[in-house]
Every structure is written in C-alpha cells, then in structure tokens.
Design an enzyme around this catalytic site. Structure first.
Site, mmCIF file in Angstrom:
data_model
loop_
_atom_site.group_PDB
_atom_site.id
_atom_site.type_symbol
_atom_site.label_atom_id
_atom_site.label_comp_id
_atom_site.label_asym_id
_atom_site.label_seq_id
_atom_site.Cartn_x
_atom_site.Cartn_y
_atom_site.Cartn_z
ATOM 1 N NE ARG A 67 -2.419 -1.355 3.428
ATOM 2 C CZ ARG A 67 -2.005 -0.468 4.343
ATOM 3 N NH1 ARG A 67 -1.772 0.794 4.372
ATOM 4 N NH2 ARG A 67 -1.331 -1.100 5.279
ATOM 5 C CE1 TYR A 195 0.303 -5.930 -1.827
ATOM 6 C CE2 TYR A 195 -0.988 -4.096 -0.587
ATOM 7 C CZ TYR A 195 -0.407 -5.306 -0.659
ATOM 8 O OH TYR A 195 -0.318 -5.856 0.562
ATOM 9 C CE LYS A 204 -6.098 -3.559 4.849
ATOM 10 N NZ LYS A 204 -6.248 -4.152 5.978
ATOM 11 C CG HIS A 224 -7.174 -2.877 10.342
ATOM 12 N ND1 HIS A 224 -5.579 -2.361 10.572
ATOM 13 C CD2 HIS A 224 -7.000 -3.762 9.546
ATOM 14 C CE1 HIS A 224 -5.043 -3.233 9.779
ATOM 15 N NE2 HIS A 224 -5.763 -4.198 9.009
ATOM 16 C CB SER A 246 -0.906 -4.021 7.770
ATOM 17 O OG SER A 246 -2.007 -3.378 7.476
ATOM 18 C CB CYS A 248 1.108 -6.654 13.779
ATOM 19 S SG CYS A 248 1.897 -5.313 13.715
ATOM 20 C CG ASP A 273 -7.476 -6.951 7.318
ATOM 21 O OD1 ASP A 273 -6.543 -6.645 7.995
ATOM 22 O OD2 ASP A 273 -7.701 -6.575 6.182
ATOM 23 N NE ARG A 364 -0.015 -8.759 2.268
ATOM 24 C CZ ARG A 364 -0.508 -8.355 3.470
ATOM 25 N NH1 ARG A 364 -1.528 -8.668 3.920
ATOM 26 N NH2 ARG A 364 -0.065 -7.241 4.047
HETATM 27 O O1 SAT Z 1 -3.655 -3.226 2.288
HETATM 28 S S1 SAT Z 1 -3.701 -4.902 2.226
HETATM 29 O O2 SAT Z 1 -5.215 -5.075 2.457
HETATM 30 O O3 SAT Z 1 -3.268 -4.955 1.192
HETATM 31 C C1 SAT Z 1 -2.993 -5.481 3.527
HETATM 32 C C2 SAT Z 1 -2.650 -4.648 4.499
HETATM 33 O O4 SAT Z 1 -1.744 -3.706 4.607
HETATM 34 O O5 SAT Z 1 -3.276 -5.039 5.829
HETATM 35 MN MN MN Z 2 -5.282 -5.025 7.258
#
Ligand code: SAT
Ligand code: MN
Length: 586
Positions: A67, A195, A204, A224, A246, A248, A273, A364
């Site tokens: 990102r 991406y 997101k 989140h 993200s 973690c 997520d 990923r």
């Molecule tokens: O932003 S993504 O959904 O690609 C993954 C993340 O950073 O949590």
């Molecule tokens: Mn995330």
C-alpha cells in the site's frame, strides 16, 4: 430505462474507453476463463497442479508491492473532515487532477464489472459495492475476498445503494498513482496500482475508509480487527475482536491452533482483518466479517506459526510475489524448508542468497475463508457474533507488557487511541520505526481521527455489557534483543486470562497503565519460561511509561480542540498515576 449501475458503467466506459466490457457473474466457468486468459498473457504462472491444484502465482510490477499511504487521499469538501492524519484533496480538485489519467486508460483492454457484497449474503449489516477494473487479477481476487457476481447483482436489483469504485492499472507509474476516497458521495477512484489494499477496493477502501465514515453517521463501527471465538472446556464460545496494524499477526491469531487444546481451549475463526460491529437490540455489540477470504502475509507462515493456513493454501489460492521452487511450488522465507536449489525469486529471476529475500517481504496468499479448518460455524451468521472483548496490540520491543486490561470503556478507548507499533513491509516506507497507529486505523480511518475517537467514546455507554478492552504485545524483547514470549499457538494463554477476567475469575495487579496478570494467574503449564523472563514480560517500567506519556501528549497536540475531553482527562490521569508510582518507588 437503465439502472443506476448501468448508467455508471456506461459513463465510466465513455471515460476509460475499454475495448470490451465483461459483467462478472462469479461462476466457476467464468473463473476458469479468466484463469486461462491470465495464464496466456503472463499475469499468472501455473503452480504445481498436483500438489497445489488451482493455485497460481502472480508477480506484480516491482514498484507496486505494498500500500502507498502517501498516495492515498480522503477527498472531503472541508479539509478538517479528513483531519490531520489523512492526506486530503478537495473533491473537485481531485477529480480534475485524476480524471485525465482515467481518460482512455482502458484502451485495448477489458473492463470487468465486479459486483460484490461485503458481509454474509443474507445479513442486514452487509453492503454492496461494484468495482470496475481493467485487471483480471483484481477480479479473481475479489471473487475470493467477497461474495462476488450474481449474488450481489441479485441483492442490488435496480437500487442505487452501492459503493462505486473505479480502478485502472493505467501505466503503473507511481507518479500517476492515486487512491482517492470521496466519502460524501461513497465513491472510490484508484489508479496506477494493482496491489491488494490499493486495488481490491472492497477491502481497505470500502470496508474501512468509506465504511468508517458510514458507521459514524449510522452509529456502528468499521474496524481493522480480526474476530475469533475462544471455546472453553465446557464448549462455551466467547468472541473477541482484535486490532493490530498490518503484518502484526492478525491472521495467525485468528486461525491459531491453540497450545491449550488438550485442556479444552480452541480458537475458531470468524475473520482475520476487518470487523463491522453493530449495537444489537439487546445491547450487545455484534460483529460480522465483511470479507470472504484471507489476504495474508506469506513470509514467516509455516506449520508452527499457522498450520491452518498452510493446509488451506494448497488449493484455489492466488499467491502474489512469493518465490517458486523448481517443482513449481510456492516458497517464502520462514517456510518450513530451507531455500531449495534452483529457486526463482519473486521477480522471476534465478535466485541467489546475495540477492536478498527470494519472496517479497509483503508477498501474499489469497485464500477462500471456507478452506480453513478453524472456520467457525457461525462465521456467516447474519446477526453477527456477540463481542465480549476488544483487544489492541502492536509490535513494541520494549514498553508494553504481554497483556493488560483497561479500567473501563473510556480508559480502553484511550489505550486504543494511543497504541503504537513498529512499522512493517505492508506499506511502503521505512520498516521498524515506531509510530502511533490508533486502533490500527491510522491508514484506514476515512475521517478526522479526533471525531473517530469521539465516536468510539459514544459507543460504550450505549452497550448493555460493554466488552472489556485489553492490550497485548507478543513482541517484547530482552536487552539482548530476544523475544521474551513464544507467541503463535501459545498466545491462547493470554486469551484464556482475558476470558477469565471477563468471567471475574483471574487475578491481576493494578499498575498505572491498567491491570496486569499476576504471574500465577497465567496458565503456563508446558512452557518453560524462567520466572525472571515472566517478570520482564509483565513489567510496567514507570520511567519508560513516563516517556511514553510525554509522546502521547505530542501526538494528541495535532488534533487541537477537536480531541475529545475524556481522552485529555485519561491522559492526565495516567500522568498522575505514573508520578504517584514514581514517588512510591523512590
Ligand atoms: O492493505 S492490504 O489489504 O493489502 C494488506 C494490509 O496492509 O493490511
Ligand atoms: Mn489489514
């Protein structure tokens, strides 16, 4: 008469000028067709179909691997509505700047119309989005990550109640890359990146940035957070939602194989997520997972850290930017096996150790949630699951103890608002720098974070039994830099303590920051943690925390008068408790 969706598709096609428009139905046959096309044009490389049936590898452009927060904007009429932590552009200016980039961007390409539902198909809390994209890879990922295709079109009918998202890869040039959100008209524009979080607009962009705005207006929460259920020996399941930044370990925690399984403690996955949480008529906080798949970080994933996902990703999985063995199997750093000879790295080159990691650190897997054996039978309950605990956490090498409990809802909101974490490869920029990331929403809150804090504060009093709020840190290190806590499946021990706190059974010690477990109150059977290590894990060092308290003050300054007074009070109360503790110990 055309429907609002048809009109918008026509209008977008006039702008982007694709040579073909394909309306996605989400079917198996359609997916096979897209896969064939992507194998033909090199978007996909085929993985070993004997050991990894229907699994493919996508290598992204090497400038497009995470990102890009600096190119992500909240476009509201009033700059203050976006707040000091978001990049802002006025909506008219943003459109004027970016419309020319969309003009003709899909020439010679296909525009895929991707209708999708965020949330279980039958849930009243679910919402519809439609993404127009010139990336078949995006369409294929959206099919895994959401309820995509006919199911969404059927639910939408001729209604205008959907979030439109226009996406084009364009020329993938970071100088012409923009991820724009127009929350006042529920609109998303994303250009120049393929991406994950930049391009899978349901994730997101919609489920967090746009949804957080909707949630404030409508009185619910878009967070989140992973959602898990902890089953106890009696079979009772207690649901918890946890916010970590993200990369973690949200996915690993949500899918954990519990180290206390023999004692009867199991973890069930609802989501990894994002959580959409509503106040139900009975006053409980109910969470749904708006997603249908996991978009997880590959490096470090192995049979110890996440056995459930390792078995899940053996079929129907899209891998992005991992390495590939000569036997055409996916490979990444921190997998169970050493790097085999003849490895191809994420850029598609013959790999040698001198070249650095073979898999990109933010590589990923995209896997259907339904393939996880840890999936809860309630994961698609239309009403959601009742949440009893909210957990905040991040990577803190020093400072934060393994786990602590806040005093009440207001203090818990302060704990979430001041959380910090060392940065990871999930976003471009330096890795390992400590930054404040309130509720792990810093990159994802679609409005002024001060107003977001106020919204959080307003929720607690509306709940009958507000969830307890905890903070965890799996990443504390010794002076020599060694992790003090084994993590992964052992993290269930901290969850069990939280469960017992909820039920009023576990002991705790009051500290200036909140209630920390007594050493005896943690179930550590079968672990050989020396008492001194345990003491260090649970220690609240007043002088380190005094520094932290100062830095929180700095962080709060940027919000000026907009910062809710209760957070200022909590900050002062923390400072007072810390100085009392310092006097007592001197
Ligand atoms: O932003 S993504 O959904 O690609 C993954 C993340 O950073 O949590
Ligand atoms: Mn995330």
């Amino acid at each position: 008469m055309s429907t609002p969706l048809e009109s918008w598709v026509e209008e977008s096609a006039r702008l982007t000028k694709p040579s073909k428009i394909v309306w996605c139905d989400g079917s198996e046959a359609e997916n096979d067709r897209f896969t064939e096309e992507m194998l033909r044009d090199g978007t996909f490389a085929e993985l070993n179909q004997n050991t990894y049936p229907r699994c493919y590898l996508h290598r992204s452009n090497s400038n497009d691997v995470a990102r890009t927060e600096g190119l992500t904007f909240i476009c509201t009429r009033d700059r203050n509505a976006a707040g000091p932590t978001n990049n802002w552009m006025a909506p008219a200016e943003a459109k004027e700047r970016v419309r020319p980039l969309f003009d003709g961007a899909m020439k010679g390409r296909t525009m895929y119309v991707v209708p999708y539902i965020m949330g279980p198909a039958q849930s009243p809390y679910s919402k519809i989005g439609v993404e127009l994209t010139d990336s078949a890879y995006v369409a294929a990922n959206m099919r895994i990550m959401s309820r995509m295709g006919k199911v969404a079109l059927d639910r939408l009918g001729s209604s205008s109640d959907f979030v439109p998202g226009l996406h084009s890869l364009a020329d993938l040039n970071p100088d012409r890359r923009f991820i724009l959100h127009f929350p006042e008209e529920n609109l998303i524009w994303s250009i120049g990146s393929g991406y994950g979080g930049n391009a899978l607009l349901g994730k997101k962009c919609f489920a967090l940035r746009i949804a957080s705005w909707m949630a404030r207006e409508q009185g619910w929460m878009a967070e989140h957070m992973l959602i898990l259920g902890l089953e106890d020996p009696s079979g009772k399941v207690t649901y918890m939602a946890a916010a970590f930044p993200s990369a973690c370990g949200k996915t690993n925690l949500a899918m954990m194989v519990s180290a206390l399984e023999k004692e009867g403690y199991r973890v069930w996955t609802i989501g990894d997520d994002i959580a959409w949480m509503h106040i139900a008529a009975d006053g409980t906080l109910r969470a749904i997972n708006p997603e249908a798949g996991f978009f997880g970080v590959a490096p470090g994933t192995n049979a110890k850290t996440n056995p459930n996902v390792i078995s899940a990703v053996h079929s129907n999985t899209i891998f992005t930017n991992v390495a590939m063995t000569p036997g055409r199997e996916p490979w990444w750093e921190g997998m169970d096996s050493d790097a085999p000879k003849g490895l191809i790295n994420w850029r598609g080159e013959q790999w040698t150790p001198a070249m650095g990691p073979a898999a990109h650190p933010n590589s990923r897997y995209t896997v259907p949630a339904a393939q996880s054996t840890s999936l809860s039978s309630h994961w698609e309950d239309p009403a959601g699951v009742p949440i009893s605990a909210l957990i905040f956490g991040g990577r803190r090498a020093r400072l934060a103890p393994l786990v602590y409990e806040s005093h009440d809802w207001q203090h818990g909101v302060f704990v979430g608002a001041t959380m910090a974490s060392e940065t990871t490869a999930a976003a471009t920029g330096a890795v390992g720098v400590t930054r404040r990331d309130p509720m792990a929403m810093l990159p994802f809150c679609g409005y002024n974070m001060a107003d977001y804090f106020a919204h959080w504060l307003s929720i607690g009093p509306r709940l009958k039994n507000a969830p307890k709020i905890f903070h965890v840190n799996w990443f504390r290190r010794s002076a020599e830099g060694k992790f003090l806590w084994p993590g992964y499946g052992e993290n269930v021990r901290a969850l069990k303590w939280m469960l017992e706190r909820i039920e009023g059974r576990a002991a705790a010690t009051e500290t200036p920051i909140g209630c920390v477990p007594t050493p005896e109150s943690l179930s550590l059977d079968g672990l050989s943690i020396p008492p001194a290590t345990l003491a260090e894990l649970l220690r609240v060092n007043s002088s380190d925390w005094a520094e932290e308290e100062q830095s929180v003050g700095e962080f709060f300054k940027q919000f000026g008068d907009r910062l809710p007074a209760p957070l200022r009070q909590e900050h002062q109360a923390l400072a007072a408790r810390l100085s009392r503790a310092a006097v007592a110990s001197s």
